[in-house]
Structures are given as structure tokens and as C-alpha cells.
Motif scaffolding. Structure first.
Motif, PDB file in Angstrom:
ATOM      1  N   GLN A 235       9.094 -20.854 -39.267  1.00 26.20           N
ATOM      2  CA  GLN A 235       9.041 -22.283 -39.578  1.00 26.20           C
ATOM      3  C   GLN A 235       7.945 -22.601 -40.586  1.00 26.20           C
ATOM      4  OE1 GLN A 235       8.605 -24.675 -36.049  1.00 26.20           O
ATOM      5  NE2 GLN A 235       8.504 -26.615 -37.175  1.00 26.20           N
ATOM      6  N   ILE A 236       6.743 -22.081 -40.357  1.00 33.87           N
ATOM      7  CA  ILE A 236       5.640 -22.428 -41.252  1.00 33.87           C
ATOM      8  C   ILE A 236       5.804 -21.765 -42.611  1.00 33.87           C
ATOM      9  CG2 ILE A 236       3.940 -20.602 -40.759  1.00 33.87           C
ATOM     10  CD1 ILE A 236       1.881 -22.918 -40.378  1.00 33.87           C
ATOM     11  N   LEU A 237       6.478 -20.623 -42.666  1.00 34.64           N
ATOM     12  CA  LEU A 237       6.784 -19.998 -43.958  1.00 34.64           C
ATOM     13  C   LEU A 237       7.772 -20.856 -44.757  1.00 34.64           C
ATOM     14  CD1 LEU A 237       7.051 -16.274 -42.826  1.00 34.64           C
ATOM     15  CD2 LEU A 237       5.360 -17.201 -44.436  1.00 34.64           C
ATOM     16  N   VAL A 238       8.701 -21.494 -44.063  1.00 37.22           N
ATOM     17  CA  VAL A 238       9.615 -22.421 -44.741  1.00 37.22           C
ATOM     18  C   VAL A 238       8.825 -23.588 -45.334  1.00 37.22           C
ATOM     19  CG1 VAL A 238      11.445 -24.131 -44.348  1.00 37.22           C
ATOM     20  CG2 VAL A 238      11.691 -21.806 -43.457  1.00 37.22           C
ATOM     21  N   TYR A 239       7.885 -24.130 -44.568  1.00 36.88           N
ATOM     22  CA  TYR A 239       7.063 -25.228 -45.088  1.00 36.88           C
ATOM     23  C   TYR A 239       6.291 -24.776 -46.329  1.00 36.88           C
ATOM     24  CZ  TYR A 239       7.868 -27.628 -40.610  1.00 36.88           C
ATOM     25  OH  TYR A 239       8.435 -28.236 -39.519  1.00 36.88           O
ATOM     26  N   SER A 240       5.744 -23.583 -46.285  1.00 36.26           N
ATOM     27  CA  SER A 240       5.011 -23.065 -47.436  1.00 36.26           C
ATOM     28  C   SER A 240       5.929 -22.908 -48.641  1.00 36.26           C
ATOM     29  CB  SER A 240       4.371 -21.714 -47.096  1.00 36.26           C
ATOM     30  OG  SER A 240       3.763 -21.145 -48.231  1.00 36.26           O
ATOM     31  N   GLY A 241       7.140 -22.401 -48.416  1.00 34.03           N
ATOM     32  CA  GLY A 241       8.082 -22.242 -49.518  1.00 34.03           C
ATOM     33  C   GLY A 241       8.367 -23.561 -50.216  1.00 34.03           C
ATOM     34  N   PHE A 242       8.616 -24.614 -49.447  1.00 34.53           N
ATOM     35  CA  PHE A 242       8.903 -25.916 -50.064  1.00 34.53           C
ATOM     36  C   PHE A 242       7.659 -26.502 -50.737  1.00 34.53           C
ATOM     37  CE2 PHE A 242      12.731 -25.865 -47.400  1.00 34.53           C
ATOM     38  CZ  PHE A 242      13.663 -26.271 -48.343  1.00 34.53           C
ATOM     39  N   ALA A 243       6.486 -26.263 -50.181  1.00 36.41           N
ATOM     40  CA  ALA A 243       5.263 -26.753 -50.819  1.00 36.41           C
ATOM     41  C   ALA A 243       5.060 -26.086 -52.182  1.00 36.41           C
ATOM     42  CB  ALA A 243       4.055 -26.498 -49.910  1.00 36.41           C
ATOM     43  N   HIS A 244       5.348 -24.796 -52.264  1.00 41.06           N
ATOM     44  CA  HIS A 244       5.259 -24.113 -53.554  1.00 41.06           C
ATOM     45  C   HIS A 244       6.307 -24.659 -54.539  1.00 41.06           C
ATOM     46  CE1 HIS A 244       2.817 -21.044 -51.455  1.00 41.06           C
ATOM     47  NE2 HIS A 244       2.385 -20.742 -52.670  1.00 41.06           N
ATOM     48  N   LEU A 245       7.503 -24.921 -54.050  1.00 38.60           N
ATOM     49  CA  LEU A 245       8.532 -25.487 -54.909  1.00 38.60           C
ATOM     50  C   LEU A 245       8.080 -26.797 -55.537  1.00 38.60           C
ATOM     51  CD1 LEU A 245      11.966 -25.046 -53.060  1.00 38.60           C
ATOM     52  CD2 LEU A 245      11.281 -24.063 -55.233  1.00 38.60           C
ATOM     53  N   VAL A 246       7.501 -27.660 -54.730  1.00 34.33           N
ATOM     54  CA  VAL A 246       7.069 -28.972 -55.215  1.00 34.33           C
ATOM     55  C   VAL A 246       5.991 -28.819 -56.296  1.00 34.33           C
ATOM     56  CG1 VAL A 246       5.790 -31.032 -54.544  1.00 34.33           C
ATOM     57  CG2 VAL A 246       7.721 -30.266 -53.159  1.00 34.33           C
ATOM     58  N   LEU A 247       5.028 -27.937 -56.069  1.00 32.37           N
ATOM     59  CA  LEU A 247       3.972 -27.732 -57.057  1.00 32.37           C
ATOM     60  C   LEU A 247       4.546 -27.248 -58.384  1.00 32.37           C
ATOM     61  CD1 LEU A 247       1.225 -26.104 -54.823  1.00 32.37           C
ATOM     62  CD2 LEU A 247       0.972 -28.233 -56.098  1.00 32.37           C
ATOM     63  N   ALA A 248       5.467 -26.287 -58.328  1.00 36.56           N
ATOM     64  CA  ALA A 248       6.064 -25.772 -59.561  1.00 36.56           C
ATOM     65  C   ALA A 248       6.927 -26.822 -60.241  1.00 36.56           C
ATOM     66  CB  ALA A 248       6.886 -24.519 -59.252  1.00 36.56           C
TER      67      ALA A 248
ATOM     68  N   ASP B  29       9.192 -15.599 -52.173  1.00 35.56           N
ATOM     69  CA  ASP B  29       8.602 -14.638 -51.233  1.00 35.56           C
ATOM     70  C   ASP B  29       8.434 -15.248 -49.847  1.00 35.56           C
ATOM     71  OD1 ASP B  29       8.472 -12.866 -53.343  1.00 35.56           O
ATOM     72  OD2 ASP B  29       6.334 -13.202 -53.739  1.00 35.56           O
ATOM     73  N   ARG B  30       7.995 -16.510 -49.787  1.00 36.73           N
ATOM     74  CA  ARG B  30       7.816 -17.164 -48.477  1.00 36.73           C
ATOM     75  C   ARG B  30       9.169 -17.337 -47.789  1.00 36.73           C
ATOM     76  NH1 ARG B  30       3.682 -16.449 -51.023  1.00 36.73           N
ATOM     77  NH2 ARG B  30       1.671 -17.485 -50.645  1.00 36.73           N
ATOM     78  N   PHE B  31      10.177 -17.769 -48.538  1.00 36.24           N
ATOM     79  CA  PHE B  31      11.504 -17.956 -47.944  1.00 36.24           C
ATOM     80  C   PHE B  31      12.097 -16.616 -47.506  1.00 36.24           C
ATOM     81  CE2 PHE B  31      11.755 -21.928 -50.728  1.00 36.24           C
ATOM     82  CZ  PHE B  31      11.574 -22.791 -49.658  1.00 36.24           C
ATOM     83  N   THR B  32      11.877 -15.577 -48.288  1.00 38.80           N
ATOM     84  CA  THR B  32      12.400 -14.255 -47.932  1.00 38.80           C
ATOM     85  C   THR B  32      11.785 -13.770 -46.628  1.00 38.80           C
ATOM     86  OG1 THR B  32      12.749 -13.702 -50.266  1.00 38.80           O
ATOM     87  CG2 THR B  32      12.613 -11.863 -48.710  1.00 38.80           C
ATOM     88  N   GLU B  33      10.479 -13.932 -46.502  1.00 40.92           N
ATOM     89  CA  GLU B  33       9.819 -13.536 -45.258  1.00 40.92           C
ATOM     90  C   GLU B  33      10.300 -14.383 -44.089  1.00 40.92           C
ATOM     91  OE1 GLU B  33       5.308 -12.738 -43.454  1.00 40.92           O
ATOM     92  OE2 GLU B  33       5.561 -13.620 -45.454  1.00 40.92           O
ATOM     93  N   ALA B  34      10.524 -15.656 -44.327  1.00 37.62           N
ATOM     94  CA  ALA B  34      11.031 -16.533 -43.265  1.00 37.62           C
ATOM     95  C   ALA B  34      12.408 -16.087 -42.793  1.00 37.62           C
ATOM     96  CB  ALA B  34      11.088 -17.978 -43.762  1.00 37.62           C
TER      97      ALA B  34
END
Length: 419
Positions: free
Chosen positions: A150-163, A188-193
Motif C-alpha cells: 500500500q505505501i509503495l503505491v502511495y510513493s509511486g503516485f507521489a513520484h508521478l505527481v512530481l514528474a 520501481d515503486r509500483f513494480t515492488e508493490a
């Protein structure tokens, strides 16, 4: 004995007592530690290194992501809507007016821009640090933890927004990381998730990760990889940033800025498009005059309460990714089929029926324009327009040159790597 002779000894004794007490207090503060107390209700670093703290860590990361997306004055959906052709500033905030003016570059000291940067950066850091902490707490068991997925998914979307919004960005006081590498970090975050979620049997987080990774690959122009993930997302799927009216931190302020307060308005371009199409996805109505006392104020129907969710990704996006891939492969019939799958789920506000399907076409440019149109109306007011404008070569729509938000002064003032 005179009255003055009687009082003076008392004063002297009192002065000595006070002086002695001051010396004693000074010694205690500096040496004996009796004033070194802790707030029994506070949370210290060590308290977070417990398995019982993991749900709270994850919830905090989700809350920070939602706050960045829609809670603050400098939220992703509102501020990126103003810098494109989705929203217009009609109120009194000078920091919004500046972003809405294509004739001048955005000042890096713009307070609302700094607020946007801080909230997005915080969401990324909290999610990444939370993932690190969960791995330390659980050890090998973290590889099958639904909380880690779950938290890796949150990180993935946070990176998306920054980019999407800033392009090349620094992390944790470091040098700029290229936009493509920021997207890769999201991948990478989504893949690990996906790996962790599959091991944990956490299907919901696996779906969110596939959908998020499809979005990242799309923005990296890796359409085949995007389609592979899109094919893994179930029909009808939707993943939201969640809001509520429980507290100020949890509210969707996109609703407040557009409906409760006449600060932002649906843009003239969207209003004209709605008049032409009657598309329920961009429904808007005239609500009066804006807070500037001059310009028209139009409200939308996507966010009509403080608790309205904001979609981060959904099945419609997966269909449009497939449509774009088939268009590039020359399969116009297949592309139109995916476009019409999306249109069938939207309503014509005049008739109440699904939108009319697109007809067959052998004109590749026409079909491409249909894809661009569907993404524009489907993702209206969801913080997606900046990335799409760049993706389709429509950078003139973005009211800044280069077509990103600049890294603001708060980061530049504290990061020696960013001049």
C-alpha cells in the motif's frame, strides 16, 4: 526601632533567599535534570519502530498524498488546472493570478507554488521513509506485507505527481534528477508493490500498482509497457485520493475554491466545449461574478462537497492508453473501439443517454484528435492536463516557459545543488 530599620533586614533576607533559589534553579537546569521532562502524550522516533505503528504510518502517507492532490490552496488539481486551460482565477489571490497570466513567468517565491512543492515533496518523502521503516520492522516478512504494498503505491503516485508538474526534481537536498528518472522511480515503486502485493494476496494494491505503472509508462512514451499493465486492470476499476469533512486536513479544497468561494472558475475553453458537446464529464453552470468583481464565475460538478474523492487512475485511462497504442500501430478501428468504450460510460446532459459513438474513420489525425479530446474531458480537473499537453505537443497551452512549474525558492534556499 524605626519602621525602615525593621523592613530592611527582611528585604535583605528575602533577597538572599531569592538569590539562593535562582542559583539552585540554574544548577538544576544545567546539571541535575529535574526539568528534563517528556510529554507523556508525545510520539518519539522510537515509537514508530514498532509493528503496531505500521497502520498509522501507512495512513499518514495516504493522508499526505491526498493533501497534496486536493487539500491545500496550492493543490495539484487546482494549481495545475489554472496553469493550463481547465480553470481560470477569478478571485483575489495574487499568487493564483500570477500563475493564470501567460505573459509573465512564475516567480519562484510564489507562496502557493512553494506550498505545492512542499506538499508534493512531503508526500513522496513520507511514503518512502514509511516503506523503509516497515522493511526494518518486519524484516523478511515485509516482502508479504499488504501495508508495504500500500505505501509503495502511495510513493509511486507521489513520484508521478512530481514528474508531471515539475519535470526534473531534487530529492532530499540532492541534485536534480531527470524527469524520466523520476518516472522510473515511480515504475520501481509500483513494480515492488506488485511483487509484495501478490505475495500478500493484496489484490486491491496490485491493481492500483498496475494502473499507476501504466500511467507512468504512458508518460515515458513506453506505450507497449503501458498496455501490458493496462490489460491487468479489471473493468470498472478506480483508485481515488480520499477526502472527508472530519477536519481541515482531510477536506477537498478544490470544492471550496470553486463552489464555496468564488476564487476559481471553469475556464472559457471548457465552458465552450461543454456547450458544444453537452458532455456530463465537463458539466458546468454560471454562478455569478468572481471574487475580483469582474470576471464570470462558473462551477463544475465533479467535486461538490469537501468529502468528494479525486480519481488518481481508473479503467477509462487504461482504455485510452490502449486506444493510443492501437492508433500508433495503424489499427484505427481498434483505437476507435476503445474510445467508444469510454464514451459509452459518459452521458449527454441533453438526452440523458450515453454519448454518441465515434464513427469509423480512416483519418489517423482525426482519430488522434479524438483520443486527445477524450483524455481532456475524462481527466478534467484531475491534475492531468499539464502532462498530457506535453505528451501531445500542446505546450503552448501551459502558461509558463518552460512548460513546468519551476522549483521554488523554499527548495533553492536550502539546497546548495539547486541555484
Amino acid at each position: 526601632m524605626s519602621r525602615s530599620n525593621f523592613i530592611n533586614p527582611i528585604r535583605r533576607r528575602l533577597w538572599y533567599v531569592l538569590f539562593s533559589l535562582a542559583i539552585t534553579l540554574s544548577l538544576c537546569v544545567s546539571g541535575c535534570g529535574i526539568f528534563d521532562v517528556e510529554n507523556p502524550g508525545s510520539i518519539v522516533e522510537e515509537d514508530l519502530n514498532l509493528e503496531t505503528a505500521i497502520p498509522a504510518i501507512v495512513a499518514g502517507a495516504g493522508g499526505d498524498l491526498s493533501q497534496a492532490i486536493g487539500n491545500t490552496l496550492g493543490s495539484v488539481v487546482t494549481f495545475s488546472g489554472i496553469i493550463t486551460d481547465e480553470l481560470q482565477h477569478v478571485g483575489s489571490y495574487p499568487t493564483w493570478r500570477e500563475v493564470d497570466d501567460p505573459a509573465q513567468p512564475i516567480d519562484i517565491q510564489n507562496i502557493t507554488l512553494n506550498n505545492l512543492w512542499q506538499s508534493c515533496s512531503r508526500a513522496r518523502w513520507v511514503a518512502d521513509d514509511g516503506a523503509r521503516r516497515i522493511k526494518e520492522i518486519l524484516g523478511a516478512d515485509a516482502n508479504k506485507s499488504p501495508h508495504l504494498a500500500q505505501i509503495l503505491v502511495y510513493s509511486g503516485f507521489a513520484h508521478l505527481v512530481l514528474a508531471d508538474l515539475f519535470g526534473d526534481v531534487p530529492f532530499d537536498g540532492g541534485p536534480l534528477v531527470s524527469q524520466n528518472d523520476v518516472y522510473q522511480r515511480a515504475v520501481d515503486r509500483f513494480t515492488e508493490a506488485i511483487t509484495v502485493g501478490n505475495a500478500a494476496g493484496a489484490g486491491d494494491w496490485v491493481n492500483a500498482a498496475h494502473a499507476g505503472r501504466a500511467r507512468a509508462y504512458h508518460n515515458m512514451n513506453k506505450l507497449n509497457d503501458a498496455v501490458a499493465d493496462a490489460n491487468m486492470v479489471p473493468d470498472g476499476y478506480r483508485f481515488d485520493a480520499i477526502f472527508s469533512d472530519n477536519s481541515d486536513r482531510e477536506r477537498n479544497y478544490s470544492f471550496w475554491a470553486n463552489i464555496t468561494r468564488n476564487e476559481s472558475s471553469v475556464s472559457a475553453e471548457i465552458r465552450e466545449l461543454y456547450a458544444q458537446t453537452n458532455d456530463s464529464r465537463i458539466r458546468c453552470v454560471y454562478a455569478g461574478i468572481g471574487g475580483d468583481g469582474n470576471r464570470e464565475w462558473w462551477t463544475q460538478f465533479k467535486y461538490t462537497s469537501f468529502s468528494a474523492p479525486i480519481r488518481l487512475v481508473g479503467w477509462q485511462e487504461m482504455e485510452l492508453i490502449k486506444a493510443e497504442a492501437k492508433h500508433q500501430a495503424g489499427d484505427l478501428t481498434g483505437a476507435i473501439g476503445h474510445i467508444n468504450n469510454v464514451r459509452a460510460a459518459a452521458l449527454d446532459d441533453t438526452t440523458g443517454a450515453p454519448l454518441e459513438a465515434r464513427p469509423a474513420s480512416n483519418d489517423a489525425n482525426e482519430v488522434k484528435n479524438w483520443i486527445i479530446h477524450e483524455r481532456r474531458v475524462e481527466f478534467f480537473f484531475e491534475g492531468r492536463r499539464m502532462a498530457d499537453c506535453r505528451h501531445f505537443g500542446l505546450t503552448s497551452i501551459i502558461k509558463n516557459d518552460p512548460p513546468f512549474f519551476p522549483i521554488p525558492s523554499y527548495e533553492r534556499d536550502t539546497n546548495p545543488n539547486i541555484p
